[in-house]
Design an enzyme around this catalytic site. Structure first.
Site, mmCIF file in Angstrom:
data_model
loop_
_atom_site.group_PDB
_atom_site.id
_atom_site.type_symbol
_atom_site.label_atom_id
_atom_site.label_comp_id
_atom_site.label_asym_id
_atom_site.label_seq_id
_atom_site.Cartn_x
_atom_site.Cartn_y
_atom_site.Cartn_z
ATOM 1 N N HIS A 68 0.832 -1.213 0.000
ATOM 2 C CA HIS A 68 0.000 0.000 0.000
ATOM 3 C C HIS A 68 0.862 1.256 0.000
ATOM 4 O O HIS A 68 1.916 1.312 0.644
ATOM 5 C CB HIS A 68 -1.015 -0.010 1.145
ATOM 6 N N GLU A 217 -5.164 1.431 2.685
ATOM 7 C CA GLU A 217 -4.958 0.298 3.595
ATOM 8 C C GLU A 217 -5.166 0.714 5.037
ATOM 9 O O GLU A 217 -5.731 -0.026 5.844
ATOM 10 C CB GLU A 217 -3.538 -0.261 3.403
ATOM 11 N N HIS A 327 4.281 3.355 13.054
ATOM 12 C CA HIS A 327 3.361 4.501 13.107
ATOM 13 C C HIS A 327 3.953 5.699 13.861
ATOM 14 O O HIS A 327 3.221 6.473 14.473
ATOM 15 C CB HIS A 327 1.980 4.109 13.687
HETATM 16 ZN ZN LIG Z 1 1.012 -0.891 6.464
#
Ligand SMILES: [Zn+2]
Length: 366
Positions: A68, A217, A327
């Site tokens: 993605h 995604e 993240h």
């Molecule tokens: Zn990912």
């Protein structure tokens, strides 16, 4: 230890430098198209913004590889009377990572620099000093004098990304914003580049390779869901980042043991087709490609999860690139793992045979 060729690595750097928040992926797709369409027989796009390259479309076995190209971020929700921008999240952004950061607000006239501000520790009550911020505490300051000035530049719904680029570290490690999942898309594209090279030596391979740069995604695997429906693959492999646990504070007993530089993580479990998993491990062994195994009791939250249950079901697998600090704006991966992963996927593609069955057979001793 191999790393991607210089041209490829500098293209990865460009991919990281190109903001691509979920729902706003068209710019990176254009960049990728310009670089990789030379290796494909066909290029397709759809209304969600997915893009895929097809190599050897006459092949009888459709293999979909999916990485993605969207990334997490923030979005302009409200502008207050003093011109500060209040935000909502795009995907799983962690507010704790945000204070003190530079950001770019992506407006129709280009990026506008801002910062995520906070009052100083001196003015914070002692009991609050150790607490992280909540999303409602986060605002973006673009240096405006008032609301009118902000409104001249920024529109409600403009996406925001962290203003952090790509950097090399020792040991072929690299850091950057959105390694999740630029590196996965990069691996898919590099696998296609290698497969197109292998095609020149092998006549009439069975594999038609669909290299997908999927979108959305981070908000529920939406691009992989729709592109898998259109492509209707026999075999589908998601490529995403996975949790490295080789740094302080990670819990190997719960998450498993994965290190940067020891090769891709190959998964086992309900989301993964056993004959395909066996084939991938076998090819990795044969070509001396290191890998690390992960046991996943349920469904992985990746494109592989969506592809597996497309239409009447797809033989699915997942290749994960070990990633530290998921993240966050400073995700860290090993460039060696990228090279190992694209090599393995190119080998899967060139070795796929129409005669091969992916229907599971009894594989536990009785
Ligand atoms: Zn990912």
């Amino acid at each position: 230890m191999p790393v991607p060729p210089k041209d490829s690595t500098s293209f990865l750097e460009k991919m990281i430098a190109t903001p691509s928040p979920t729902g706003f992926e068209a710019r990176i797709q254009k960049l990728i198209r310009a670089q990789y369409e030379q290796y494909a027989d066909e290029v397709h796009r759809d209304v969600h913004g997915n893009q895929w390259f097809v190599c050897n479309p006459k092949g009888s076995v459709r293999l979909m590889l999916s990485g993605h190209v969207d990334e997490i971020g923030l979005m302009v929700r409200y502008i207050d009377g003093d011109g500060f921008i209040w935000v909502t999240r795009i995907g799983g952004t962690d507010p704790v990572q945000l204070w003190g950061s530079r950001v770019n607000v992506h407006t129709k006239n280009g990026p506008v620099r801002g910062v995520i501000g906070k009052k100083p520790i001196h003015n914070t009550p002692p009991e609050d000093r150790t607490k992280g911020p909540k999303l409602e505490d986060i605002y973006v300051d673009i240096g405006s004098k008032d609301k009118e000035e902000t409104l001249k530049k920024v529109r409600i719904g403009d996406p925001i990304t962290m203003a952090v680029g790509f950097e090399r570290l020792p040991n072929d490690f690299a850091i950057g914003r959105a390694m999740d999942d630029r590196v996965g898309a990069f691996v898919v594209l590099e696998a296609m580049r290698k497969f197109s090279g292998l095609l020149k030596k092998k006549k009439n391979p069975d594999c038609a390779l669909y290299a997908v740069c999927s979108v959305q995604e981070e908000v529920g695997l939406r691009g992989a869901t729709t592109s898998a429906y259109t492509i209707n693959p026999h075999v589908g492999i998601g490529v995403d980042v996975g949790f490295a646990t080789d740094y302080p504070s990670e819990n190997k007993k719960q998450i498993g043991e994965y290190k940067l530089g020891l090769g891709p993580i190959l998964h086992r479990g309900a989301n993964i087709n056993p004959p395909l998993a066996d084939m991938m491990e076998g090819l990795a062994d044969k070509h001396s490609i290191p890998y690390q195994l992960s046991g996943d009791g349920g469904v992985t939250g990746t494109d592989a999860g969506a592809i597996q249950i497309s239409r009447g079901g797809v033989a699915a697998a997942l290749v994960s690139i070990p990633n530290r600090y998921m993240h966050s704006p400073i995700e860290m991966v090993s460039l060696q793992d990228l090279e190992y992963s694209s090599e393995l996927l190119a080998q899967v593609a060139i070795n796929l045979k129409q005669s091969q069955s992916f229907i599971p057979e009894p594989n536990l001793p009785e």
